[in-house]
Design a protein around this motif. Structure first.
Motif, PDB file in Angstrom:
ATOM      1  N   GLY A   1      -7.900  -3.796  -8.227  1.00  0.00           N
ATOM      2  CA  GLY A   1      -8.761  -2.540  -8.259  1.00  0.00           C
ATOM      3  C   GLY A   1      -8.282  -1.285  -7.282  1.00  0.00           C
ATOM      4  O   GLY A   1      -9.149  -0.523  -7.064  1.00  0.00           O
ATOM      5  N   GLY A   2      -7.119  -1.304  -7.042  1.00  0.00           N
ATOM      6  CA  GLY A   2      -6.478   0.096  -6.249  1.00  0.00           C
ATOM      7  C   GLY A   2      -6.953  -0.034  -4.725  1.00  0.00           C
ATOM      8  O   GLY A   2      -6.817   1.095  -4.216  1.00  0.00           O
ATOM      9  N   THR A   3      -7.165  -1.071  -4.225  1.00  0.00           N
ATOM     10  CA  THR A   3      -7.447  -1.026  -2.716  1.00  0.00           C
ATOM     11  C   THR A   3      -6.414  -1.814  -1.891  1.00  0.00           C
ATOM     12  O   THR A   3      -6.515  -1.904  -0.723  1.00  0.00           O
ATOM     13  N   LEU A   4      -5.465  -2.416  -2.410  1.00  0.00           N
ATOM     14  CA  LEU A   4      -4.618  -3.538  -1.802  1.00  0.00           C
ATOM     15  C   LEU A   4      -3.948  -2.582  -0.679  1.00  0.00           C
ATOM     16  O   LEU A   4      -3.756  -3.201   0.275  1.00  0.00           O
ATOM     17  N   LEU A   5      -3.371  -1.464  -1.180  1.00  0.00           N
ATOM     18  CA  LEU A   5      -2.649  -0.644  -0.017  1.00  0.00           C
ATOM     19  C   LEU A   5      -3.376   0.509   0.321  1.00  0.00           C
ATOM     20  O   LEU A   5      -2.527   1.730   0.866  1.00  0.00           O
TER      21      LEU A   5
ATOM     22  N   ALA B   1       6.956   2.649  -6.713  1.00  0.00           N
ATOM     23  CA  ALA B   1       6.036   4.036  -6.445  1.00  0.00           C
ATOM     24  C   ALA B   1       4.726   3.978  -7.008  1.00  0.00           C
ATOM     25  O   ALA B   1       3.547   4.128  -6.648  1.00  0.00           O
ATOM     26  N   ALA B   2       4.996   3.660  -8.661  1.00  0.00           N
ATOM     27  CA  ALA B   2       3.647   3.812  -9.400  1.00  0.00           C
ATOM     28  C   ALA B   2       2.844   2.674  -9.082  1.00  0.00           C
ATOM     29  O   ALA B   2       1.622   2.887  -8.746  1.00  0.00           O
ATOM     30  N   ALA B   3       3.410   1.691  -8.801  1.00  0.00           N
ATOM     31  CA  ALA B   3       2.471   0.157  -8.644  1.00  0.00           C
ATOM     32  C   ALA B   3       1.716   0.492  -6.892  1.00  0.00           C
ATOM     33  O   ALA B   3       0.461  -0.101  -6.919  1.00  0.00           O
ATOM     34  N   ALA B   4       2.494   0.901  -6.224  1.00  0.00           N
ATOM     35  CA  ALA B   4       1.957   1.193  -4.726  1.00  0.00           C
ATOM     36  C   ALA B   4       0.662   2.336  -5.131  1.00  0.00           C
ATOM     37  O   ALA B   4      -0.357   2.190  -4.460  1.00  0.00           O
ATOM     38  N   ALA B   5       1.121   3.382  -5.889  1.00  0.00           N
ATOM     39  CA  ALA B   5       0.074   4.399  -5.923  1.00  0.00           C
ATOM     40  C   ALA B   5      -1.220   3.713  -6.561  1.00  0.00           C
ATOM     41  O   ALA B   5      -2.426   3.761  -6.066  1.00  0.00           O
ATOM     42  N   ALA B   6      -0.700   2.901  -7.819  1.00  0.00           N
ATOM     43  CA  ALA B   6      -2.336   2.361  -8.368  1.00  0.00           C
ATOM     44  C   ALA B   6      -2.672   1.333  -7.316  1.00  0.00           C
ATOM     45  O   ALA B   6      -3.977   0.958  -7.559  1.00  0.00           O
ATOM     46  N   ALA B   7      -2.086   0.719  -6.352  1.00  0.00           N
ATOM     47  CA  ALA B   7      -2.839  -0.055  -5.303  1.00  0.00           C
ATOM     48  C   ALA B   7      -3.352   0.779  -4.209  1.00  0.00           C
ATOM     49  O   ALA B   7      -3.910   0.047  -3.285  1.00  0.00           O
ATOM     50  N   GLY B   8      -3.506   2.006  -4.302  1.00  0.00           N
ATOM     51  CA  GLY B   8      -4.261   2.814  -3.583  1.00  0.00           C
ATOM     52  C   GLY B   8      -3.386   3.478  -2.258  1.00  0.00           C
ATOM     53  O   GLY B   8      -4.210   4.158  -1.515  1.00  0.00           O
ATOM     54  N   ALA B   9      -2.147   3.275  -2.347  1.00  0.00           N
ATOM     55  CA  ALA B   9      -1.236   3.869  -1.146  1.00  0.00           C
ATOM     56  C   ALA B   9      -1.014   5.036  -1.473  1.00  0.00           C
ATOM     57  O   ALA B   9      -1.259   5.744  -2.480  1.00  0.00           O
ATOM     58  N   ARG B  10      -0.698   6.012  -0.378  1.00  0.00           N
ATOM     59  CA  ARG B  10      -0.302   7.367  -0.608  1.00  0.00           C
ATOM     60  C   ARG B  10       1.327   7.101  -0.490  1.00  0.00           C
ATOM     61  O   ARG B  10       1.881   6.483   0.269  1.00  0.00           O
TER      62      ARG B  10
ATOM     63  N   VAL C   1       2.044  -6.526  -4.086  1.00  0.00           N
ATOM     64  CA  VAL C   1       1.111  -7.724  -3.689  1.00  0.00           C
ATOM     65  C   VAL C   1       1.717  -8.198  -2.098  1.00  0.00           C
ATOM     66  O   VAL C   1       0.969  -8.633  -1.292  1.00  0.00           O
ATOM     67  N   ARG C   2       2.980  -8.543  -2.508  1.00  0.00           N
ATOM     68  CA  ARG C   2       3.574  -9.060  -1.086  1.00  0.00           C
ATOM     69  C   ARG C   2       3.653  -8.128   0.009  1.00  0.00           C
ATOM     70  O   ARG C   2       3.781  -8.622   1.015  1.00  0.00           O
ATOM     71  N   LEU C   3       4.028  -6.799  -0.293  1.00  0.00           N
ATOM     72  CA  LEU C   3       4.149  -5.787   0.763  1.00  0.00           C
ATOM     73  C   LEU C   3       2.652  -5.730   1.549  1.00  0.00           C
ATOM     74  O   LEU C   3       2.587  -5.624   2.695  1.00  0.00           O
ATOM     75  N   ALA C   4       1.812  -5.959   0.851  1.00  0.00           N
ATOM     76  CA  ALA C   4       0.189  -5.817   1.167  1.00  0.00           C
ATOM     77  C   ALA C   4       0.177  -6.904   2.291  1.00  0.00           C
ATOM     78  O   ALA C   4      -0.267  -6.831   3.366  1.00  0.00           O
ATOM     79  N   ALA C   5       0.507  -8.180   1.667  1.00  0.00           N
ATOM     80  CA  ALA C   5       0.434  -9.384   2.455  1.00  0.00           C
ATOM     81  C   ALA C   5       1.143  -9.436   3.774  1.00  0.00           C
ATOM     82  O   ALA C   5       0.855  -9.930   4.833  1.00  0.00           O
ATOM     83  N   LEU C   6       2.388  -8.519   3.788  1.00  0.00           N
ATOM     84  CA  LEU C   6       3.232  -8.666   4.991  1.00  0.00           C
ATOM     85  C   LEU C   6       3.004  -7.535   5.934  1.00  0.00           C
ATOM     86  O   LEU C   6       3.249  -7.478   7.240  1.00  0.00           O
ATOM     87  N   THR C   7       1.806  -6.699   5.779  1.00  0.00           N
ATOM     88  CA  THR C   7       1.560  -5.693   6.569  1.00  0.00           C
ATOM     89  C   THR C   7       0.139  -5.918   6.884  1.00  0.00           C
ATOM     90  O   THR C   7      -0.766  -6.147   6.151  1.00  0.00           O
ATOM     91  N   THR C   8      -0.223  -5.424   8.186  1.00  0.00           N
ATOM     92  CA  THR C   8      -1.505  -5.952   8.576  1.00  0.00           C
ATOM     93  C   THR C   8      -2.535  -4.414   8.236  1.00  0.00           C
ATOM     94  O   THR C   8      -1.913  -3.371   8.066  1.00  0.00           O
ATOM     95  N   THR C   9      -3.686  -4.822   8.345  1.00  0.00           N
ATOM     96  CA  THR C   9      -4.655  -3.773   7.865  1.00  0.00           C
ATOM     97  C   THR C   9      -4.514  -2.757   8.933  1.00  0.00           C
ATOM     98  O   THR C   9      -4.627  -3.036  10.035  1.00  0.00           O
ATOM     99  N   PRO C  10      -4.464  -1.516   8.566  1.00  0.00           N
ATOM    100  CA  PRO C  10      -4.402  -0.225   9.480  1.00  0.00           C
ATOM    101  C   PRO C  10      -5.573  -0.337  10.443  1.00  0.00           C
ATOM    102  O   PRO C  10      -6.912  -0.666   9.828  1.00  0.00           O
TER     103      PRO C  10
END
Ligand code: C5P
Length: 407
Positions: free
Chosen positions: A187-191, A226-235, A398-407
């Protein structure tokens, strides 16, 4: 089967002459299998009626924030929640400004402020309004918030002026909705709130003003990340070598040609929370680059001396200050994929290597599918099945999100 089967789109129609095209958009989205619910701003109602939107969508059209029937019926919070994506078309300069500033004076802007769904905007306005620094500033803010943008197109507009400002065509907007929904792992919030830096494509290393050394990288995997990360809410900042791919939605693209330009662009884009180096950077560049085209002559071919390029991944991964907390490298190998990747992770100082076999038989280079192994700093190994590059990108996000802690 429609490409948007079962998807629910909340369509916010803004006040511009392009609103008439949004009626067609309702039809196109429904043809692709989506259900569409409309919110009309006051301005929109000067151009199209709620009745027209309701007739075409087959659902009541919403107009007022304090509509008693509406609040009893569904209410702005449910409007903001009960869909898969929100599309703003036409997105006027005023709507962009309200969204960028977080203002919520009416139903449309309140829904846009209240929603956590993926948002796609299709700007449409007079060319001077579009080019105004205020609008461009607002647009940059919205992109930074992960909002996807389609158009505007260049062309003749209602006021007989020409330039960028025409709303994208309904089919282009429907395509963009598909792209938006296809890339949402969560839903675009993962990153959300993270800055992800991606390199992609080949580099071109000039031999003379007309010739260059290059490689077969298409940029498909890096662009998909890049597209998947943007879709997951990252800049997302995508530093790309020369490719023929379109810019991914909602991504800031920096185009470069050489390895040295790529390194400079990557350094300029820091700080980042995650850096993914998917580019196929040329290891060497021709030395003694002349300013003139090398001429064929009686002395035979010119000697092509090569000098080493900077290693961008190693440079960033070994930075003392401003190293992104998670640095991911790629390893394109033709033999002993895993062994080489393990050696590379130590040599480069990165945290994770995505290794793939690019020997010609695999068709990975330039193809649409990829078979990857994930190798961690601790020596861990995970092998994924052969997957479309888009799917590799989504899983990696999904993996990158799991490997980084919430800001
Ligand atoms: O050393 P090799 O080219 O196999 O390493 C591949 C990884 O290093 C990729 O992540 C690639 O993007 C990165 N790389 C780089 N700069 C170079 C060479 C490779 O960033 N000059």
């Amino acid at each position: 089967m429609g490409t948007l089967d079962g998807k629910r789109v909340l369509l916010v129609i803004g006040g511009g002459i392009a609103a008439y095209k949004s009626l067609d958009l309702i039809r196109r989205l429904r043809e692709r299998g989506a259900s569409v619910r409309c919110v009309l701003t006051k301005g929109a109602q000067e151009f199209v009626t709620p009745l027209a939107a309701a007739s075409l969508s087959g659902q009541r059209a919403h107009t007022d924030l304090f509509d008693r029937a509406d609040e009893a019926d569904i209410g702005h919070i449910r409007l903001a929640r009960d869909a898969d994506a929100v599309v703003v078309a036409p997105a006027t300069a005023n709507t962009l400004a309200r969204m960028a500033g977080g203002h919520a004076p009416d139903l449309a802007s309140t829904v846009l402020l209240a929603t956590t769904l993926p948002i796609l905007i299709a700007p449409a306005m007079n060319v001077r309004m579009w080019l105004h620094p205020a609008t461009q500033r607002n647009l940059a803010l919205l992109k930074g918030d992960g909002i996807a943008v389609v158009g505007p197109n260049v062309g003749r507009m209602a006021e007989a002026e020409t330039g960028p400002g025409r709303m994208a065509e309904p089919d282009e907007i429907a395509d963009a909705v598909e792209a938006l929904l296809a890339g949402r792992p969560d839903g675009g919030t993962l990153l959300a709130g993270r800055h992800l830096l991606v390199t992609s494509g080949p580099t071109h290393e000039p031999i003379d003003p007309v010739r260059y050394l290059a490689n077969r990288s298409s940029g498909k995997q890096g662009h998909a990340i890049a597209a998947a990360a943007a879709a997951a809410g990252a800049r997302v900042t995508l530093v790309s070598g020369p490719v023929t791919l379109p810019d991914p939605l909602g991504v800031t693209v920096v185009r470069i040609e050489t390895a040295r330009e790529m390194l400079a662009a990557v350094e300029a884009a820091l700080p980042a929370d995650i850096a993914v180096f998917a580019a196929a950077v040329a290891d060497w560049r021709p030395a003694n680059l002349g300013d003139e085209k090398i001429k064929k002559g009686p002395d035979g071919p010119p000697p092509l001396g090569l000098v080493e390029n900077p290693d961008i991944l190693a440079t960033i991964a070994r930075r003392r200050e401003g190293r992104p907390p998670l640095v991911v490298g790629f390893a394109a190998e033709t033999t002993e994929v895993i062994a080489h990747a393990r050696a590379k992770i130590a040599r480069k100082g990165c945290d994770l290597i995505v290794a793939n076999d690019v020997s010609t038989a695999t068709g990975v280079m330039g193809g649409d599918r990829n078979s990857v192994h994930l190798i961690g700093r601790d020596g861990s190994l995970e092998t994924w099945p052969v997957l479309p590059k888009d799917e590799v990108a989504r899983r990696l996000v999904v993996r990158l999100a799991a490997l980084t802690t919430t800001p």
